[in-house]
Design an enzyme around this catalytic site. Structure first.
Site, PDB file in Angstrom:
ATOM      1  CD  GLU A  83      -2.909  -1.179   2.329  1.00  0.00           C
ATOM      2  OE1 GLU A  83      -4.036  -1.656   2.182  1.00  0.00           O
ATOM      3  OE2 GLU A  83      -2.476  -0.812   3.441  1.00  0.00           O
ATOM      4  CB  CYS A  90       3.278   7.646   2.751  1.00  0.00           C
ATOM      5  SG  CYS A  90       3.811   6.480   3.999  1.00  0.00           S
ATOM      6  CB  CYS A  93       7.107  -4.803   8.286  1.00  0.00           C
ATOM      7  SG  CYS A  93       8.549  -4.101   9.139  1.00  0.00           S
ATOM      8  CB  CYS A 126       6.655  -1.782  15.616  1.00  0.00           C
ATOM      9  SG  CYS A 126       8.303  -1.466  14.994  1.00  0.00           S
ATOM     10  CB  CYS A 140       3.107  -1.109  13.339  1.00  0.00           C
ATOM     11  SG  CYS A 140       3.163  -1.168  11.553  1.00  0.00           S
ATOM     12  CB  CYS A 183       1.392   6.803  11.098  1.00  0.00           C
ATOM     13  SG  CYS A 183       2.172   8.063  10.168  1.00  0.00           S
TER      14      CYS A 183
HETATM   15  S1  SF4 Z   1       6.343   0.523  12.368  1.00  0.00           S
HETATM   16 FE1  SF4 Z   1       5.446  -1.213  11.257  1.00  0.00          FE
HETATM   17  S2  SF4 Z   1       6.217  -1.056   9.164  1.00  0.00           S
HETATM   18 FE2  SF4 Z   1       7.519   0.272  10.452  1.00  0.00          FE
HETATM   19  S3  SF4 Z   1       9.243  -1.051  11.071  1.00  0.00           S
HETATM   20 FE3  SF4 Z   1       7.709  -1.239  12.706  1.00  0.00          FE
HETATM   21  S4  SF4 Z   1       6.479  -3.026  12.100  1.00  0.00           S
HETATM   22 FE4  SF4 Z   1       7.626  -2.397  10.284  1.00  0.00          FE
END
Ligand code: SF4
Length: 337
Positions: free
Chosen positions: A79, A92, A99, A103, A106, A321
């Site tokens: 995306e 963006c 990923c 995190c 996220c 975000c």
């Molecule tokens: S915020 Fe999300 S996309 Fe960014 S590094 Fe951490 S897990 Fe990956």
């Protein structure tokens, strides 16, 4: 391209025509290069290919933000988000499909890492976004804050940056490109040495205990080491490192935490960008109140740290975000591969 033309006995000025066609006009097939001879078009098609990011869907938010679902040839999707904030029009983009950084705040983390995007695929995202713009619109800024950790895909990232900034490519000023990282230290140092793009570091906590809980990468590169590297970065004059801090209600948003953050940032040419948490279904966190955000910002400012608050854009279409998850918004927590 010039070398390739030379080897074939073609005039090297054709390189300019070919690259202008690919990057300026955004052609999708070499057949469209009508200003070069047919034999050359066929030779190009035989040796190169133009990866296309097919726009499979556009979700428009009430605030004008547009989220694009893009699919590559092997079926992998990412995306990207177009954010209009006149006079800026920011794109963006994603550097990886999914990923692997995990995190906790996220939505992308729940997908796990599918694969790295190649340099040309990252550029293809920009070309795809350009295709859906209104005639009067022009992208002004690019931020690597979509899916993925850009520095975990370093070689492809730098290849893409070269094309995005080259005169023969898309011609963006490197100052209008920001790469956001969780803090992969060796690559961070390389990026600052090898490019002139802006750097943003996702911090989100001022103690190792909390940061390791929220961002597993902190166990590999703890805060002291991260901030040490930030102090030593050979930044050009008047440039600062942006530290992103996702504010999570009741977790890292009290004034004590703001003071701790300010004291940790001492000696770093820093500015802080606060990002009030953008919820997604199944998330374990909540967004703090506006009053809490304002007080946290005031506290940092009083401690002498330049601090801004990022406006959440595209919340209603899950484009803000930390919300990019290919429409898989209800993946249960802990389902990351
Ligand atoms: S915020 Fe999300 S996309 Fe960014 S590094 Fe951490 S897990 Fe990956």
């Amino acid at each position: 391209m010039r070398q390739w033309l030379k080897l074939r006995g073609e005039p090297t000025y054709r390189a300019q025509q070919i690259l202008a066609g690919v990057y300026r006009s955004g052609i999708l097939s070499f057949e469209a290069l009508t200003n070069v001879p047919r034999s050359l078009r066929l030779a190009l098609a035989g040796e190169f290919y133009l990866p296309e990011a097919v726009v499979e869907g556009v979700s428009a938010a009430a605030d004008g933000t547009r989220k694009l679902l893009l699919r590559f040839g092997d079926g992998v999707a990412v995306e990207s988000v177009i954010i209009a904030d006149p006079p800026r029009l920011t794109l963006c983009i994603s550097s990886q499909a999914g990923c692997g950084m995990g995190c906790r705040f996220c939505a992308t983390a729940r997908l796990g890492l599918r694969r790295n995007l190649r340099g040309a695929e990252i550029v293809a995202e920009v070309l795809a976004a350009r295709r859906i713009l209104e005639p009067e619109e022009r992208l002004t800024n690019i931020v690597f804050m979509g899916m993925g950790e850009p520095l975990a895909n370093y070689e492809n990232l730098v290849e893409a940056i070269e094309v995005l900034t080259a005169n023969w490519g898309l011609g963006f000023s490197p100052r209008r490109i920001t790469v956001s990282t969780v803090g992969l230290l060796p690559q961070m140092e390389r990026l600052v040495r090898e490019t002139s793009v802006q750097l943003a570091v996702s911090l989100t906590a001022a103690t190792d205990k909390l940061r390791s809980e929220l961002m597993p990468v902190n166990r590999r590169f703890p805060l002291d080491a991260l901030l040490d590297v930030c102090r030593r970065l050979p930044l050009p004059q008047r440039r600062r490192v942006t530290f992103e801090y996702v504010l999570l209600a009741g977790i890292n948003d009290d004034l004590e935490e703001a003071r701790r953050l300010a004291s940790r940032l001492r000696g770093v040419r820093a500015k802080v960008n606060l990002i009030p948490f953008n919820p997604f279904p199944g998330a374990a966190y909540q967004r703090p109140t506006e009053e809490t955000v304002r007080r946290f910002q005031q506290e940092l400012l009083q401690c002498g740290v330049p601090t801004t608050v990022r406006r959440s854009r595209g919340l209603d279409v899950q484009a803000a975000c930390g919300q990019l998850a290919l429409g898989m918004h209800a993946v249960p927590e802990g389902a990351a591969q």
